[in-house]
Design an enzyme around this catalytic site. Sequence first.
Site, PDB file in Angstrom:
ATOM      1  N   ASP A 175      47.057  40.788  44.544  1.00  0.00           N
ATOM      2  CA  ASP A 175      46.733  42.195  44.311  1.00  0.00           C
ATOM      3  C   ASP A 175      48.019  43.007  44.409  1.00  0.00           C
ATOM      4  O   ASP A 175      48.955  42.625  45.127  1.00  0.00           O
ATOM      5  CB  ASP A 175      45.722  42.704  45.341  1.00  0.00           C
ATOM      6  N   ASP A 199      40.187  43.097  38.809  1.00  0.00           N
ATOM      7  CA  ASP A 199      39.204  43.938  39.494  1.00  0.00           C
ATOM      8  C   ASP A 199      38.840  45.153  38.644  1.00  0.00           C
ATOM      9  O   ASP A 199      37.679  45.580  38.607  1.00  0.00           O
ATOM     10  CB  ASP A 199      39.753  44.399  40.846  1.00  0.00           C
TER      11      ASP A 199
END
Length: 240
Positions: A175, A199
């Site tokens: 991330d 995401d």
Amino acid sequence: MLTSPPVNDAPEKASKADAPDALDPPAPTPRSHVALAICLAATAALLALDLGTKAWALDTLSTERLGETPPVCEPDDRGYMAMQRGRDEPIVLVENWLELRYAENCGAAFGLLRGASQGVRHTVFGTAAILASLALLFMFWRGRGKKWFAWAVPFIVSGAIGNLVDRLRLGYVVDFIRFHWRREVPFLGSEWPTFNIADVTITLGVILLLIDGWIEGREEKARERAAKARAEEAGEAAEA
């Protein structure tokens, strides 16, 4: 006086009764091979974008750790999970709001199931990603849903596969997009969980699915109202 024989309209009535209701929703028509090819191409493009940005984050926002590398996504005695790579200085895009900062996610989107064991995570996330992707692609091919559903499929499938590739390759998901703010906000704290392109695409895909379902629900209610009105008209005509 000659009279015409009575006309037997029973077959006509029967045929009308047996005919499909014009207000019923049309049966889904399988989408063409061209539409399926476009869907797969869009999925591949979004997947390449996700994996490419993760590779960039690994190279630009992190460095290899010096010394012994800790176990992947295994908490220590204090419950803390040490990262596999060192974190470099973040790239600030909007001061005090948005930055690109390396993070390792052992859970799902936005850190879900982060504290579960690695075996549980791989089983749950791998099974869910594969089954969801196959189900959505099959429904797309069979012509289910409207245009919103068709747009949602590549977003969700690419995101699911992108994060699954990270888990199988690294043991965690990379991330790097971080929203944060100065003051504490109820139920949110001072920052949003760090996330990635996968995401984002999954979230957008779910929103498109909700829009598709909402439109389908409105059309279903419209068909029910039309059928009710037609039944009332038929009843009034019979009484007359």
